[in-house]
Design an enzyme around this catalytic site. Structure first.
Site, PDB file in Angstrom:
ATOM      1  N   HIS A 107     -16.183  -0.395  -9.317  1.00  0.00           N
ATOM      2  CA  HIS A 107     -17.164  -0.121 -10.370  1.00  0.00           C
ATOM      3  C   HIS A 107     -16.719  -0.702 -11.700  1.00  0.00           C
ATOM      4  O   HIS A 107     -15.571  -1.098 -11.877  1.00  0.00           O
ATOM      5  CB  HIS A 107     -17.503   1.367 -10.455  1.00  0.00           C
ATOM      6  CG  HIS A 107     -16.493   2.277 -11.074  1.00  0.00           C
ATOM      7  ND1 HIS A 107     -16.572   2.681 -12.390  1.00  0.00           N
ATOM      8  CD2 HIS A 107     -15.414   2.913 -10.567  1.00  0.00           C
ATOM      9  CE1 HIS A 107     -15.583   3.536 -12.640  1.00  0.00           C
ATOM     10  NE2 HIS A 107     -14.862   3.693 -11.562  1.00  0.00           N
ATOM     11  N   GLU A 110     -20.639   4.714 -11.686  1.00  0.00           N
ATOM     12  CA  GLU A 110     -19.786   5.458 -10.750  1.00  0.00           C
ATOM     13  C   GLU A 110     -19.342   6.756 -11.380  1.00  0.00           C
ATOM     14  O   GLU A 110     -19.273   7.802 -10.748  1.00  0.00           O
ATOM     15  CB  GLU A 110     -18.565   4.606 -10.375  1.00  0.00           C
ATOM     16  CG  GLU A 110     -17.701   5.215  -9.272  1.00  0.00           C
ATOM     17  CD  GLU A 110     -16.569   6.114  -9.757  1.00  0.00           C
ATOM     18  OE1 GLU A 110     -15.870   6.681  -8.923  1.00  0.00           O
ATOM     19  OE2 GLU A 110     -16.380   6.284 -10.982  1.00  0.00           O
ATOM     20  N   GLU A 111     -19.038   6.690 -12.685  1.00  0.00           N
ATOM     21  CA  GLU A 111     -18.468   7.855 -13.356  1.00  0.00           C
ATOM     22  C   GLU A 111     -19.424   9.043 -13.378  1.00  0.00           C
ATOM     23  O   GLU A 111     -19.004  10.185 -13.461  1.00  0.00           O
ATOM     24  CB  GLU A 111     -18.042   7.494 -14.781  1.00  0.00           C
ATOM     25  CG  GLU A 111     -16.912   6.470 -14.847  1.00  0.00           C
ATOM     26  CD  GLU A 111     -15.580   6.991 -14.309  1.00  0.00           C
ATOM     27  OE1 GLU A 111     -15.529   8.128 -13.822  1.00  0.00           O
ATOM     28  OE2 GLU A 111     -14.593   6.238 -14.390  1.00  0.00           O
ATOM     29  N   HIS A 159      -9.441   9.027 -18.216  1.00  0.00           N
ATOM     30  CA  HIS A 159     -10.749   9.379 -18.800  1.00  0.00           C
ATOM     31  C   HIS A 159     -10.683   9.757 -20.280  1.00  0.00           C
ATOM     32  O   HIS A 159     -11.579  10.456 -20.775  1.00  0.00           O
ATOM     33  CB  HIS A 159     -11.426  10.518 -18.029  1.00  0.00           C
ATOM     34  CG  HIS A 159     -12.023  10.082 -16.716  1.00  0.00           C
ATOM     35  ND1 HIS A 159     -12.816  10.898 -15.962  1.00  0.00           N
ATOM     36  CD2 HIS A 159     -11.952   8.912 -16.045  1.00  0.00           C
ATOM     37  CE1 HIS A 159     -13.199  10.251 -14.866  1.00  0.00           C
ATOM     38  NE2 HIS A 159     -12.679   9.039 -14.894  1.00  0.00           N
ATOM     39  N   ASP A 209     -10.990   1.075  -7.011  1.00  0.00           N
ATOM     40  CA  ASP A 209     -11.532   1.689  -8.232  1.00  0.00           C
ATOM     41  C   ASP A 209     -10.516   1.390  -9.325  1.00  0.00           C
ATOM     42  O   ASP A 209     -10.487   0.291  -9.880  1.00  0.00           O
ATOM     43  CB  ASP A 209     -11.729   3.180  -7.948  1.00  0.00           C
ATOM     44  CG  ASP A 209     -12.370   3.948  -9.091  1.00  0.00           C
ATOM     45  OD1 ASP A 209     -12.179   3.574 -10.249  1.00  0.00           O
ATOM     46  OD2 ASP A 209     -13.049   4.963  -8.821  1.00  0.00           O
ATOM     47  N   ASP A 262      -9.125   2.687 -15.403  1.00  0.00           N
ATOM     48  CA  ASP A 262     -10.272   3.203 -14.658  1.00  0.00           C
ATOM     49  C   ASP A 262     -11.570   2.716 -15.274  1.00  0.00           C
ATOM     50  O   ASP A 262     -12.026   3.298 -16.264  1.00  0.00           O
ATOM     51  CB  ASP A 262     -10.219   4.730 -14.658  1.00  0.00           C
ATOM     52  CG  ASP A 262     -11.312   5.353 -13.812  1.00  0.00           C
ATOM     53  OD1 ASP A 262     -12.062   4.614 -13.159  1.00  0.00           O
ATOM     54  OD2 ASP A 262     -11.412   6.590 -13.809  1.00  0.00           O
TER      55      ASP A 262
END
Ligand SMILES: *[C@@H]1O[C@H](CO)[C@@H](O)[C@H](O)[C@H]1NC(C)=O
Ligand SMILES: *[C@@H]1O[C@H](CO)[C@@H](O)[C@H](O)[C@H]1NC(C)=O
Ligand SMILES: *[C@@H]1O[C@H](CO)[C@@H](O)[C@H](O)[C@H]1NC(C)=O
Ligand SMILES: *[C@@H]1O[C@H](CO)[C@@H](O)[C@H](O)[C@H]1NC(C)=O
Length: 537
Positions: free
Chosen positions: A347, A394-395, A507, A423, A357
């Protein structure tokens, strides 16, 4: 339709790539592939990562559409037939948040500013405003006020412990720390116990080194005290308003009430908060002292369970929209079995800058595309069709990949041979892989072909095997990344790989190129050495 691999595939000296084709190509083919993937070839992959992570690029944003255009341009310039598959999906952004702690008098209320701090010399300070305010995607909007209860990691077992201690959760706001279970389940468990709101924080014990460290990013890899782990709290996969069908044009959608009845969106408001704010709230919690393993970092205050006497006022309003997302799809047609597909997916959308990420994986995907492009130029063709997929949203809940699978389910059920996901490609030195069992053997053989980026005298396989001399292969039963719709909706064999080993800024606003360069992969050798194993028979 599924064949077990009879041919070996892949993984040569380096990189993400590696398809092997049967019958085996001439030696010169390996030679050219080897040359093009030597470990010193780390410049282009770090350039891709730098370009992809210049701005925050959450799903549905203009910056993420720009990143899609970049991916498309690399695919296209590598002579890969490419297109963008767009969907109109339900997304949420924060429109207002407020959080006040009302401690027992004489202390006065604290209203938290809920901001991740910019550090001196931060090269991304000028675009920090483009980072979404900290929030939980698909969180319930609402205003609640209640006594705080500290619930450790918010697992069912933690509530059993609280019950034994005589703590009643009903009508309270829980304070849970991140780290053991999926955040959507933390909120769901809190709701089921009768809580009216949930705060999820990043404890220094888990994300700050745990030993009373007073240094953090940019000096160390640890999460800064103001750092917040944003994320979704949705428990399903795909657009919640179109369960089971693709979110195209004017498709039918569930109403908000119908979505809530489905049980996968949370029914109480929640917010993610920083370690510093979590600790401030913990200081206002009295009652019994929490178990030893519920305590924090060695220099943290003693944690108690409550309820109260601290009271939390929590208010959150989300802005629910139907937004456009872009999956970028590239196709290299197979020479012998063009209707059999090997699918690579990663993604692109990120909560913030996304250096780990997910764009460490995206940079690798682009590198794979360029190498396959060069090989095609030399006259090479894969046996089967290779499909490169760069997913969006995706998140939010694996939305881009799930919508695409829903739209193409019949085609995939008859044609897809395997789905290979990357990922977060690189966050540290330790290789991890998960697969459906059909691909175990393939993973082993692939990793036996690739040099360990940490130690040139052994392969990735050598460093991966444990003391029992077998590699710890995980399974893909959960909704952890974009493999989920392929495995769970269509039953396609799948594998997922990454280099991990401590990624505390997960994140947060600090998942940027600087973190990667300093801590994740200082030489970009892990990016290059990552392998995207493919079998092709
Ligand atoms: C917990 O508190 C709620 C209301 O605050 C009450 O209705 C419920 O009976 C209590 N449960 C127990 C087990 O004490
Ligand atoms: C907290 O919420 C309660 C209930 O809505 C309200 O009466 C009170 O004024 C609020 N306190 C603060 C400091 O916001
Ligand atoms: C590198 O790998 C070799 C061969 O497995 C091993 O003997 C050696 O200890 C490793 N070196 C390091 C620094 O881990
Ligand atoms: C690439 O690797 C070499 C050593 O092999 C190193 O000197 C160089 O700094 C690396 N480049 C990047 C962009 O990290």
């Amino acid at each position: 339709m599924l064949k077990t691999p009879t041919t070996i595939f892949l993984g040569l000296a380096t990189s993400f790539t590696f398809l092997l084709i049967s019958p085996p190509p001439p030696k010169s083919f390996y030679h050219s592939l080897y040359i093009s993937t030597s470990l010193s070839d780390n410049t282009s992959i770090s350039h891709h990562l730098h370009t992809l992570t210049r701005r925050p690029h959450v799903a549905g944003s203009e910056a993420n559409a720009e990143a899609a255009a970049y991916v498309l341009s690399i695919f296209t310039s590598s002579n890969i037939k490419s297109h963008i598959a767009s969907y109109e999906v339900s997304l949420t952004y924060p429109s207002s948040r407020s959080l006040t702690l009302i401690p027992p008098p004489p202390e006065t209320p604290t209203t938290f500013n809920l901001r991740q701090e910019i550090y001196d010399g931060d090269p991304y300070a000028d675009v920090a405003d483009e980072v979404q305010p900290t929030f939980h995607a698909y969180a319930k909007s609402g205003t609640v006020s209640g006594l705080v209860v500290y619930v450790n990691y918010g697992r069912i077992v933690d509530y059993l412990t609280l019950k034994e201690m005589g703590v009643n959760i009903s009508g309270t706001i829980v304070l849970a720390r991140y780290g053991e279970i999926y955040r959507g389940n933390i909120v769901k468990n809190a709701y089921e116990e009768g809580a009216i709101g949930a705060l999820l924080y990043t404890d220094r014990k888990d994300y700050g080194g745990g030993g009373g460290d007073t240094r953090w990013f940019p000096d160390e890899k640890w999460m800064p005290p103001s750092g917040v782990q944003v994320g979704t709290v949705y428990n399903g996969i795909g657009d919640p308003t179109t369960p089971g069908w693709a979110s195209t044009g004017d498709c039918e959608r569930l109403s908000e009430e119908e979505v809530e009845k489905g049980g996968d969106v949370p029914l109480i408001p929640s917010l993610p908060i920083s370690g510093a704010d979590g600790e401030t709230i913990l200081r206002s919690v009295g009652g019994d002292v929490a178990h030893e393993d519920w305590q924090g970092s060695i220099d943290a205050p003693t944690y108690r369970v409550g309820p109260g006497p601290g009271i939390i006022n929590l208010s959150y309003t989300g802005n629910q929209i139907i937004g456009t997302i872009q999956n970028v799809i590239g196709i290299i047609e197979g020479a012998e079995e063009p209707d059999r597909f090997i699918i690579l997916g990663n993604h692109r959308d990120a909560w913030t800058f996304g250096a780990v990420d997910p764009n460490s994986g995206t940079a690798a995907l682009l590198e794979v595309a360029e190498r396959l492009g060069k090989l095609q130029k030399k006259g090479w063709k894969p046996r089967r069709t290779i499909v490169l997929c760069n997913w969006d949203a995706e998140e939010y809940g694996l939305v881009g990949s799930t919508e695409w699978v829903e739209e193409n389910r019949e085609m995939l059920a008859s044609r897809a041979v395997a789905y290979l996901n990357v990922d977060c490609g690189v966050a540290g030195p330790v290789f991890h892989a998960s697969a459906t069992p059909q691909l175990d053997e393939l993973l082993k053989r692939a990793t036996q072909q690739v040099q360990d980026p940490e130690n040139s005298s052994q392969t990735i396989y050598d460093s991966w095997v444990d003391s029992s001399n077998s590699p710890p292969i995980g399974r893909l039963g959960d909704g952890g990344s974009d493999f989920a719709a392929f495995v769970q909706h269509v039953g396609i064999p799948a594998a997922a790989m990454f280099f991990g080993g401590g990624y505390p800024v997960y994140h947060s606003m600090y998942d940027d190129f600087v973190w990667m360069e300093k801590f994740g992969d200082p030489m970009f050798h892990r990016h290059v050495a990552d392998l995207w194993a493919l079998k092709a028979r």
